[in-house]
Design an enzyme around this catalytic site. Sequence first.
Site, short mmCIF file in Angstrom:
data_model
loop_
_atom_site.label_atom_id
_atom_site.label_comp_id
_atom_site.label_asym_id
_atom_site.label_seq_id
_atom_site.Cartn_x
_atom_site.Cartn_y
_atom_site.Cartn_z
N SER A 178 48.02 11.28 39.04
CA SER A 178 47.49 12.21 40.06
C SER A 178 46.06 11.82 40.39
O SER A 178 45.36 11.20 39.56
CB SER A 178 47.52 13.63 39.50
OG SER A 178 46.76 14.50 40.32
N TYR A 217 45.34 19.86 32.79
CA TYR A 217 46.04 18.97 33.73
C TYR A 217 45.22 17.69 33.97
O TYR A 217 45.75 16.58 33.89
CB TYR A 217 46.29 19.70 35.05
CG TYR A 217 47.16 18.92 36.01
CD1 TYR A 217 48.52 18.72 35.75
CD2 TYR A 217 46.65 18.35 37.17
CE1 TYR A 217 49.33 18.00 36.62
CE2 TYR A 217 47.45 17.63 38.06
CZ TYR A 217 48.78 17.46 37.77
OH TYR A 217 49.58 16.74 38.64
N1 LIG Z 1 53.29 17.99 43.78
C1 LIG Z 1 52.06 17.50 43.75
O1 LIG Z 1 51.19 17.88 44.57
C2 LIG Z 1 51.69 16.43 42.76
C3 LIG Z 1 50.47 15.76 42.94
C4 LIG Z 1 50.09 14.77 42.04
C5 LIG Z 1 50.92 14.45 40.99
N2 LIG Z 1 52.10 15.13 40.81
C6 LIG Z 1 52.91 14.77 39.66
O2 LIG Z 1 54.20 14.42 40.10
C7 LIG Z 1 55.14 14.69 39.06
C8 LIG Z 1 56.30 15.48 39.62
O3 LIG Z 1 55.80 16.71 40.12
P1 LIG Z 1 56.56 17.62 41.19
O4 LIG Z 1 55.53 18.09 42.13
O5 LIG Z 1 57.77 16.91 41.70
O6 LIG Z 1 56.93 18.87 40.24
P2 LIG Z 1 58.29 19.70 40.05
O7 LIG Z 1 59.00 19.86 41.34
O8 LIG Z 1 57.87 20.92 39.29
O9 LIG Z 1 59.17 18.75 39.11
C9 LIG Z 1 58.81 18.49 37.78
C10 LIG Z 1 59.96 17.77 37.12
O10 LIG Z 1 59.59 17.47 35.77
C11 LIG Z 1 60.65 17.86 34.92
N3 LIG Z 1 60.16 18.20 33.60
C12 LIG Z 1 59.17 19.07 33.27
N4 LIG Z 1 59.05 19.14 31.94
C13 LIG Z 1 59.96 18.28 31.41
C14 LIG Z 1 60.32 17.92 30.10
N5 LIG Z 1 59.70 18.46 29.03
N6 LIG Z 1 61.32 17.01 29.91
C15 LIG Z 1 61.96 16.48 30.97
N7 LIG Z 1 61.65 16.78 32.26
C16 LIG Z 1 60.66 17.68 32.46
C17 LIG Z 1 61.28 19.07 35.62
O11 LIG Z 1 62.65 19.21 35.22
P3 LIG Z 1 63.22 20.29 34.18
O12 LIG Z 1 62.44 21.55 34.38
O13 LIG Z 1 64.67 20.39 34.58
O14 LIG Z 1 63.04 19.68 32.85
C18 LIG Z 1 61.23 18.61 37.06
O15 LIG Z 1 62.33 17.81 37.36
C19 LIG Z 1 54.36 15.42 37.96
O16 LIG Z 1 54.01 14.50 36.94
C20 LIG Z 1 53.13 15.92 38.68
O17 LIG Z 1 52.03 16.09 37.82
C21 LIG Z 1 52.51 16.11 41.68
#
Ligand SMILES: NC(=O)c1ccc[n+]([C@@H]2O[C@H](COP(=O)([O-])OP(=O)(O)OC[C@H]3O[C@@H](n4cnc5c(N)ncnc54)[C@H](OP(=O)(O)O)[C@@H]3O)[C@@H](O)[C@H]2O)c1
Length: 247
Positions: A133, A146
């Site tokens: 991120s 975070y």
């Molecule tokens: N959205 C943004 O603005 C943004 C910006 C920068 C970086 N990111 C990064 O991008 C990545 C994905 O984020 P997203 O926005 O797509 O979030 P999201 O929609 O909340 O998805 C998160 C995913 O991680 C999985 N997960 C969480 N804990 C887990 C665990 N202990 N074991 C296995 N899977 C796990 C969840 O699945 P389950 O709950 O089914 O396990 C879900 O599939 C993250 O690393 C986040 O920090 C996001």
Amino acid sequence: MITGASSGIGRSLALVLAARGAKVGLVARRAETLDELVKEIQSKGGNSVALPADVQDEKAISLAADHLREHFGAIDVLVANAGVGTTTDAAELQPSGVAPVININVIGAANSALAVLPEMLARGQGHLVVISSLAAYRGLPKSAAYCASKAAVSAFFESLRLDLEPKGIDVTIIHPGFIKTPLTSGRDAKMPFLMELDDAVEKIVGAIEKRKRSYAFPWQLASLARAGMIMPNWLYDWISRRNSFRE
Ligand SMILES: NC(=O)c1ccc[n+]([C@@H]2O[C@H](COP(=O)([O-])OP(=O)(O)OC[C@H]3O[C@@H](n4cnc5c(N)ncnc54)[C@H](OP(=O)(O)O)[C@@H]3O)[C@@H](O)[C@H]2O)c1
């Protein structure tokens, strides 16, 4: 193999990569959601397999990698994407709110990489991708756990890159800004240059295909974040306190 494939970026990446002909292993904790995604990919002519596992569980993630190899053969690319985000003012921060963020975002990504690495080393090829991120660059208000997790995971994969590139394994660190996913959907705070999921995933796929060492986007927010890295602390603190991205 994509971790965090049940939602947001991981789910969308799985759909796009499967549509391009990749055989995809889908890792997350919600097994039913993964099964539905497998059906959706299948209905579009793609190939995938659900690998329900918690990335914090070293053995479970290693078994998931084994299952994926049994289904589709060697793992060419890992996308370590699973992650959680929290919003907590330092005055209210509890140890119980810090540990899961570090365990999932850092230890989980490390477990995922180490589950696929031995076989990649044996073949002398492979590609490790981590979704970090822009929050990795400096501390942000209400984001201690975070920011710490993303700084750590970026440094971890950068270190891997130095060791592994000469052995034929590429490492790509992705630094996204704000993307519309369930992770950001509950927030009221302003999120500058908030991106649509499809646009963001197209950029991530491009960076993976070009095997970039690192990729930060959108360029407007990435430029501001880079400027923050070379600012004196007094100026950085003054700007950051007035621009909290978390309510
Ligand atoms: N959205 C943004 O603005 C943004 C910006 C920068 C970086 N990111 C990064 O991008 C990545 C994905 O984020 P997203 O926005 O797509 O979030 P999201 O929609 O909340 O998805 C998160 C995913 O991680 C999985 N997960 C969480 N804990 C887990 C665990 N202990 N074991 C296995 N899977 C796990 C969840 O699945 P389950 O709950 O089914 O396990 C879900 O599939 C993250 O690393 C986040 O920090 C996001």
